[in-house]
Design an enzyme around this catalytic site. Structure first.
Site, PDB file in Angstrom:
ATOM      1  CB  THR B 299     -15.215 -39.785 -15.532  1.00  0.00           C
ATOM      2  OG1 THR B 299     -16.390 -39.249 -16.137  1.00  0.00           O
ATOM      3  CG2 THR B 299     -15.473 -41.230 -15.158  1.00  0.00           C
ATOM      4  CE1 TYR B 443     -18.093 -43.381 -14.632  1.00  0.00           C
ATOM      5  CE2 TYR B 443     -20.448 -43.642 -14.319  1.00  0.00           C
ATOM      6  CZ  TYR B 443     -19.213 -43.236 -13.850  1.00  0.00           C
ATOM      7  OH  TYR B 443     -19.118 -42.687 -12.605  1.00  0.00           O
ATOM      8  CD  GLU B 444     -18.568 -39.150 -19.594  1.00  0.00           C
ATOM      9  OE1 GLU B 444     -19.789 -39.040 -19.646  1.00  0.00           O
ATOM     10  OE2 GLU B 444     -17.791 -38.519 -20.332  1.00  0.00           O
ATOM     11  N   GLY B 445     -16.471 -43.530 -21.896  1.00  0.00           N
ATOM     12  CA  GLY B 445     -15.384 -44.076 -22.709  1.00  0.00           C
ATOM     13  C   GLY B 445     -14.532 -45.014 -21.875  1.00  0.00           C
ATOM     14  CD  GLN B 450     -11.179 -41.936 -21.790  1.00  0.00           C
ATOM     15  OE1 GLN B 450     -10.573 -40.916 -22.113  1.00  0.00           O
ATOM     16  NE2 GLN B 450     -12.494 -42.017 -21.754  1.00  0.00           N
TER      17      GLN B 450
END
Lengths: 605, 605
Positions: B299, B443-445, B450
């Site tokens: 990502t 997305y993906e955190g 993060q």
């Protein structure tokens, strides 16, 4: 879909407690009618219209968009009825003279109305919004016949207006305008050319559309000194106020845009269209720029509007959606997890939106008083008054337009971010705010153009730094007035430093720019953003001072409101104002790091 | 529509000149096959596929979007054929073991391929991209039967995979997952529940879709400790590799999104669907997170991709479009005006995009070597090697994902900004980049997650600051190595200051966090962004050092390439790195200015 609730409490705080609008209106020639009761009644009525009529059309309008069919533009379902209500309510004439059918209230009232309308539904607000530029131009530069013919239906809202500047080959650089105007024996002109990006250029809301058009006379000098201004009506206006023949001006298409999809952005073709010169020949740009400052404040409002809209959308979500536990321990032990609002980083995003919306609103309400004073100069034909206030407004305008739209876009993106992945989904309405907000840093002069206008023109060229000196003198006075107040001291200390540094930076740039003319360009963006944060700091400190005073006095039933103002000011000073550090450092860097790379060496394959 | 040209020159610079991939591959067990010639041939072939097949589908794919009809999803026109070419080219198996039908090349090769594909067409790249998570999970945690059944068709690309984590009530907070898995007498499970935001959850590109699903066993403990991982195929897999009965898992709808509209984001309903436990019961989250670092680098690449795409779109426009004159005098006197690229503020926008694209790419290529080393640990079953490199990668992952996606979004918005009002119009394709980029920080955190992962977990909890000490020790070594080089001195001086300050800030936060646990949350975002700028500075300095060396040596036919690298590094150090000033100041502010405002007092009506 985020619903809209007009921030009347905050508006009243600014009007009555921070900027003393009752006194301002009382002192304004012609402003006596704007009594606090009347103002309040108008704002409440406008709020109702915005909340109940405009806001519900915002998301469906985006979904449906405008339709173009054979030169005709149909606005989304419900827009026509909403516009009829707008006209019936007399909203367009709010701040226009009674002689043209208006209510004769101060210009600022129009800005407050626009803020609420724009927050509820920016796309819709574009249609009557474009009329404002058209009305102002005719009011100031039209001859008596033009005023009598065009102003009453425009002020009523039965007709709308446009501003036709941009052409395919030029937007910012209007000296490249090619549209031609051929004089006719009857004193009128035949205009031929193509204009693009014409908001409200064609639609089904009004009986007639009056285009204000930049074009060249046959003998015009090249460049910006050869541009004249014309009135080109969609239907020729009859003397009795009715519409006559269809003019040869027509929409060629509408643009497919990222956002403000319910606002029709048209290509407008002029095919020997009948037009009338307005203002002196070849002075079109000067005439057009007369009201540019007010127009740009109108766009600055878009920053406030989207920050407010985004905040109103993301705050309830942050209170309802539960995820993880607060770092300092459970806040809602009976729930499966704590609400988002208990997480520090979510608060950062909420408070940023809040600080931009409320701080930006304060900036606009302050500037609106300047605009009122300037308008008086126009009404009374008092050039000195006009020039004085227009200059003061002129310094603030690029700061407001440039900085508030950038921050409004940031706020809109933070509103999405609070929603996590759900922010990306159309049904929640948050991504629409970000798409709608995206235009605001592009039109009415990009951020880069605002930056050059501020630093190059308003600060260096026109005032040799005096604009900054004058404004920071006001800040310094405020600091002196409040330095004795212990609670205010942290704000005063930071504000004093900023005011001093702002002047220092201005002088440094002035000296550098003498040696290296590119310096103005390479420093301009950072100077603009620095100025924006500095200005916001001033108004947050002002609001905090009023809030402390109110709490001190006691007796009011809303201490929490004032407490929240102070705490938001603290947030602003501690967590947004430090951004000036980076801008201050970057703007003084030599031009080399921007200018040295050869244009042919930007990429290699 | 911006066309795409794979930045092969820049990729080779990083691989061969900055990070010495030939040596890295030669030392990698199993990497011997990745000879420079083979690598080069593969990259060129991938570039062709991306430029000629994927890029032309990007804008039409956005326009058309995906179609949902009675549980079936149809991808936009041309996607099916493009995916067939992808499978025929063996692209999915590039970096997977030969025993499963792959080409056995290092993991990094897969990342380089993904960057080019993602830049050409991010939506398309999502489909094979999601398979990667699925393949990795089965490869690492599946039993021999599961590997034999599912891996060959997945690695071939004949089947694709998904990761089914999110449910309506939870995304980040997976402890709230409700999907149930009931054990069956035959050892399989029946899964029931609803998953949302499932990318590539349903489509028409592959014969079968293999869902990796988080669900709860009947006796599972509450929260994150009671989650298990299951394989749920769309069609039951036969022993001979063909597909059998349709499983009771189906798409309920697809989302209407701001961007990546050609990527199908599905609601997936499991209705007693047959599934197979993968990995130990109740250890689902741990299994799922094994490859999280690599997935997140995937990502992070999106930030690089959109910065590159936006730069490739806006650079030609800045060279062609003419507006106004340069401040230091006419640059193109024969033209009506100077090209945009001669204006300082436009250069700021171009160079920001360039610095993010090239600097971000360098960060990814560096991290990709860690990923290769980590993957060796997995292949060899050498846990110590795996842990060592996964930890090193784990520190960089949130910096890359968090910071590069934020900067990629900024770059995409600057690309639009270079176009002025035209950037807002769909046909130019610039606004699509901004819309596509917008998902990457969600997305993906999210960026906030993060930030907490970096500061709370990787820096404070797991390593007590050692992660920063180790990484800055590498920076310090680089500084010592180059301090003798006079040309490098300005970079070395700034870099040394940053490395020192980064440690200082870490220690200050560590001390503060002991007294006030909210401090981690309130400092996290600024710490993340600070870390991102610091890391980028390191890699820009590294690139500058190589470029100086090449110029010094002479004899190369492209001095301008190296000169441009150095000048871009100067831009980065002078005009982007100063942003650390604000972040450094803000992160140390007491938590009060974020945490004090009562949740009920965020707004007043």
């Amino acid at each position: 879909m985020p619903s809209y609730k007009a921030p009347l409490r905050d508006m009243r705080f600014l009007m009555n407690e921070v900027f003393d609008y009752p006194k301002h209106y009382a002192n304004l020639p012609g402003g006596e009618e704007a009594t606090p009761d009347l103002v309040d009644a108008i704002l409440e009525e406008a709020a109702k219209y915005c909340e109940q009529v405009l806001a519900p059309l915002n998301q469906p309008g985006d979904e449906e968009g405008c339709h173009f069919n054979n030169g005709e533009v149909t606005t989304p379902k419900g827009f026509k009825e909403a516009y009829e209500q707008y006209v019936a309510g007399g909203w367009q004439g709010l701040n226009y003279p009674a002689e043209f059918g208006g209510q004769g209230l101060p210009m600022s009232m129009g800005l407050f109305r626009s803020e609420m309308m724009g927050t509820a539904n920016w796309s819709f607000t574009m249609y009557p919004g474009l009329s404002i530029g058209c009305i102002n131009t005719i009011m100031l530069h039209g001859d008596e016949g033009q005023k009598a013919t065009f102003l009453p239906p425009l002020v009523e809202g039965r007709w709308t207006g446009t501003m036709c500047l941009t052409e395919p080959q030029c937007g910012t650089d209007l000296g490249q305008v090619k549209t031609r105007a051929e004089p006719q024996p009857d004193g009128s002109y035949k205009l031929t050319g193509t204009k693009i990006f014409i908001s409200a250029g064609e639609h089904d809301l009004a009986e007639n559309i009056i285009h204000i058009v930049l074009a060249r006379l046959p003998d015009a000098p090249a460049g910006t000194r050869g541009i004249s201004l014309f009135i080109v009506p969609k239907f020729i206006a009859n003397a009795d106020g009715t519409t006559g023949d269809r003019n040869t001006v027509a929409a060629g298409s509408i643009e497919h845009k990222m956002g403000i999809r319910a606002s029709a952005t048209c290509v407008i073709n002029f095919d020997e269209a009948t037009g009338y010169l307005i203002g002196p020949p070849n002075k079109g740009l000067e005439c057009m720029f007369t009201f540019m400052n007010t127009a740009r404040i109108g766009t600055a409002i878009q920053g406030v509007a989207h920050a407010e809209q985004s905040y109103q959308g993301s705050l309830p979500y942050a209170k309802e959606r539960r995820s993880m536990r607060a770092l300092s321990g459970k806040k809602e032990p009976e729930q499966v997890a704590d609400a988002l609002i208990h997480h520090g980083d979510v608060r950062r995003m909420l408070l940023t939106q809040k600080a931009v919306a409320e701080g930006g609103r304060a900036m606009v309400y302050f500037a609106a008083q300047y605009a009122d004073n300037m308008a008086v100069g126009i009404t009374n034909g008092d050039k000195e008054t006009y020039d004085y206030w227009d200059d003061k407004l002129g310094f603030l305008t690029p700061i407001l337009k440039g900085c508030l739209t950038e921050l409004g876009l940031e706020a809109a993106n933070l509103g999405m971010q609070v929603f996590g992945g759900h922010g990306y989904i159309k049904e929640h309405g948050m991504e629409q705010i970000a798409r709608d907000a995206r235009i605001s840093t592009l039109y009415e002069g990009t951020t880069g153009i605002q930056a050059l206008d501020l630093l190059g023109r308003k600060v260096l060229l026109t005032t040799k730094g005096k604009a900054v000196r004058d404004f920071t003198a006001d800040i310094a006075k405020f600091c002196r007035d409040h330095v004795g107040n212990k609670q205010m001291r942290p704000f005063i200390w930071e504000l004093t430093k900023i005011a001093t540094q702002w002047n220092y930076l201005t002088v440094r740039i002035m000296l550098q720019a003498r040696k290296d003319r590119e310096f103005v360009g390479t420093a301009s963006y950072d100077f603009l953003m620095y100025s924006g944060y500095a200005t916001l700091a001033f108004f947050w400190a002002k609001m905090a001072a009023v809030a402390f005073e109110k709490l001190e006095k006691g007796g009011n039933d809303e201490p929490a409101f004032y407490q929240a103002k102070i705490q938001t000011a603290e947030f602003y000073f501690e967590r947004l104002l430090p951004r000036t550090k980076s801008h201050a450092e970057t703007m003084l860097k030599p031009t080399k790091s921007l200018m040295q790379l050869n244009a042919d060496h930007f990429n290699f394959e």
